[in-house]
Design a protein around this motif. Structure first.
Motif, mmCIF file in Angstrom:
data_model
loop_
_atom_site.group_PDB
_atom_site.id
_atom_site.type_symbol
_atom_site.label_atom_id
_atom_site.label_comp_id
_atom_site.label_asym_id
_atom_site.label_seq_id
_atom_site.Cartn_x
_atom_site.Cartn_y
_atom_site.Cartn_z
ATOM 1 N N TYR A 1 3.051 5.842 2.508
ATOM 2 C CA TYR A 1 3.870 4.836 3.188
ATOM 3 C C TYR A 1 5.344 4.987 2.808
ATOM 4 O O TYR A 1 6.222 4.867 3.664
ATOM 5 C CB TYR A 1 3.409 3.420 2.848
ATOM 6 C CG TYR A 1 2.020 3.076 3.320
ATOM 7 C CD1 TYR A 1 1.485 3.599 4.493
ATOM 8 C CD2 TYR A 1 1.234 2.190 2.594
ATOM 9 C CE1 TYR A 1 0.210 3.255 4.915
ATOM 10 C CE2 TYR A 1 -0.037 1.840 3.016
ATOM 11 C CZ TYR A 1 -0.545 2.380 4.180
ATOM 12 O OH TYR A 1 -1.795 2.041 4.604
ATOM 13 N N GLU A 2 5.621 5.228 1.545
ATOM 14 C CA GLU A 2 7.009 5.397 1.095
ATOM 15 C C GLU A 2 7.660 6.596 1.766
ATOM 16 O O GLU A 2 8.816 6.520 2.220
ATOM 17 C CB GLU A 2 7.062 5.526 -0.424
ATOM 18 C CG GLU A 2 6.758 4.221 -1.140
ATOM 19 C CD GLU A 2 6.629 4.372 -2.652
ATOM 20 O OE1 GLU A 2 6.735 5.506 -3.181
ATOM 21 O OE2 GLU A 2 6.399 3.336 -3.310
ATOM 22 N N PHE B 1 4.574 -1.846 3.576
ATOM 23 C CA PHE B 1 3.863 -0.854 2.768
ATOM 24 C C PHE B 1 2.364 -1.131 2.691
ATOM 25 O O PHE B 1 1.750 -1.026 1.633
ATOM 26 C CB PHE B 1 4.478 -0.743 1.357
ATOM 27 C CG PHE B 1 5.890 -0.248 1.387
ATOM 28 C CD1 PHE B 1 6.176 1.105 1.435
ATOM 29 C CD2 PHE B 1 6.946 -1.147 1.420
ATOM 30 C CE1 PHE B 1 7.493 1.564 1.496
ATOM 31 C CE2 PHE B 1 8.269 -0.701 1.482
ATOM 32 C CZ PHE B 1 8.529 0.654 1.516
ATOM 33 N N ASN B 2 1.769 -1.476 3.830
ATOM 34 C CA ASN B 2 0.324 -1.637 3.933
ATOM 35 C C ASN B 2 -0.098 -1.141 5.306
ATOM 36 O O ASN B 2 0.733 -0.850 6.163
ATOM 37 C CB ASN B 2 -0.103 -3.094 3.690
ATOM 38 C CG ASN B 2 0.522 -4.047 4.682
ATOM 39 O OD1 ASN B 2 0.400 -3.892 5.892
ATOM 40 N ND2 ASN B 2 1.231 -5.056 4.166
ATOM 41 N N LYS C 1 -10.279 4.622 2.513
ATOM 42 C CA LYS C 1 -9.009 4.317 3.181
ATOM 43 C C LYS C 1 -8.436 5.508 3.944
ATOM 44 O O LYS C 1 -7.768 5.316 4.958
ATOM 45 C CB LYS C 1 -7.993 3.779 2.175
ATOM 46 C CG LYS C 1 -8.336 2.382 1.715
ATOM 47 C CD LYS C 1 -7.237 1.778 0.888
ATOM 48 C CE LYS C 1 -7.575 0.329 0.542
ATOM 49 N NZ LYS C 1 -6.485 -0.308 -0.176
ATOM 50 N N THR D 1 -1.243 9.093 -2.788
ATOM 51 C CA THR D 1 -1.862 7.778 -2.626
ATOM 52 C C THR D 1 -1.333 7.210 -1.305
ATOM 53 O O THR D 1 -0.338 7.706 -0.762
ATOM 54 C CB THR D 1 -1.476 6.806 -3.759
ATOM 55 O OG1 THR D 1 -0.066 6.587 -3.713
ATOM 56 C CG2 THR D 1 -1.902 7.329 -5.131
ATOM 57 N N LEU D 2 -1.973 6.167 -0.814
ATOM 58 C CA LEU D 2 -1.469 5.536 0.407
ATOM 59 C C LEU D 2 -0.074 4.983 0.205
ATOM 60 O O LEU D 2 0.781 5.111 1.082
ATOM 61 C CB LEU D 2 -2.412 4.423 0.860
ATOM 62 C CG LEU D 2 -3.592 4.869 1.705
ATOM 63 C CD1 LEU D 2 -4.489 3.688 2.033
ATOM 64 C CD2 LEU D 2 -3.135 5.542 2.977
ATOM 65 N N ARG D 3 0.165 4.377 -0.945
ATOM 66 C CA ARG D 3 1.502 3.841 -1.214
ATOM 67 C C ARG D 3 2.548 4.953 -1.135
ATOM 68 O O ARG D 3 3.611 4.785 -0.527
ATOM 69 C CB ARG D 3 1.534 3.146 -2.584
ATOM 70 C CG ARG D 3 2.886 2.624 -3.003
ATOM 71 C CD ARG D 3 3.377 1.524 -2.096
ATOM 72 N NE ARG D 3 4.759 1.152 -2.392
ATOM 73 C CZ ARG D 3 5.245 -0.043 -2.272
ATOM 74 N NH1 ARG D 3 4.482 -1.039 -1.876
ATOM 75 N NH2 ARG D 3 6.498 -0.285 -2.541
ATOM 76 N N GLY D 4 2.247 6.097 -1.738
ATOM 77 C CA GLY D 4 3.162 7.231 -1.670
ATOM 78 C C GLY D 4 3.373 7.706 -0.243
ATOM 79 O O GLY D 4 4.493 8.039 0.159
ATOM 80 N N GLU E 1 -6.133 8.319 -4.033
ATOM 81 C CA GLU E 1 -6.316 6.927 -3.636
ATOM 82 C C GLU E 1 -7.596 6.393 -4.278
ATOM 83 O O GLU E 1 -8.630 7.056 -4.267
ATOM 84 C CB GLU E 1 -6.390 6.817 -2.109
ATOM 85 C CG GLU E 1 -6.503 5.428 -1.583
ATOM 86 C CD GLU E 1 -5.327 4.539 -1.946
ATOM 87 O OE1 GLU E 1 -5.578 3.360 -2.241
ATOM 88 O OE2 GLU E 1 -4.174 5.001 -1.954
#
Length: 140
Positions: A33-34, A48-49, A87, A28-31, A82
């Motif tokens: 970014y992390e 985180f965006n 995205k 995912t995008l969050r993953g 995602e």
């Protein structure tokens, strides 16, 4: 020279500091970014965006390496879960533009000059995404 590469062997990236992002952890995008925050040691204020990610990649003043390769292994899983499928193309465009921007930083600018490239492990999905976005890449 393109900003994106499809590679079979990490030796291809010799001379670069490799930040490896496992597509299985970045599904995912969050993953993503992390994992990027860890790999590039983003400052604590990273949000985180996408906007904050763009800001971080266009600074990198805290990162000591000048030549950076972001290598995404298991690329068939990269951001595949995602919720909003639009995205990922946006992210790919941002990464391409950021790599391009770093090519035009002068030594006289306030930021230290960096070279940034993006590399993926081979996958039909990534090739199709790059082709659909008309992002040039080289297979090595």
């Amino acid at each position: 020279m393109p900003n994106f590469f499809i590679i079979n062997n990490l030796e291809t990236l010799k001379g670069y500091h490799i930040v490896e992002i496992d597509g299985l952890k970045a599904h995912t995008l969050r993953g993503f970014y992390e994992e990027m925050a860890k790999g590039l040691d983003f400052p604590e204020y990273f949000g985180f965006n996408l906007d904050s990610f763009d800001e971080m990649l266009n600074d990198l003043s805290w990162f000591e390496h000048d030549k950076i390769a972001i290598y995404i292994s298991n690329s068939e899983s990269f951001v595949e879960k995602e919720r909003n499928p639009d995205k990922l193309p946006t992210l790919l465009d941002l990464l391409d533009a950021t790599c391009e921007d770093w090519e035009w930083v002068d030594e006289d600018d306030d930021l230290p000059k960096k070279e940034l490239i993006i590399a993926f492990s081979p996958s039909d999905r990534i090739v199709k995404l790059l082709d659909n976005q008309e992002i040039s890449y080289e297979k090595k």
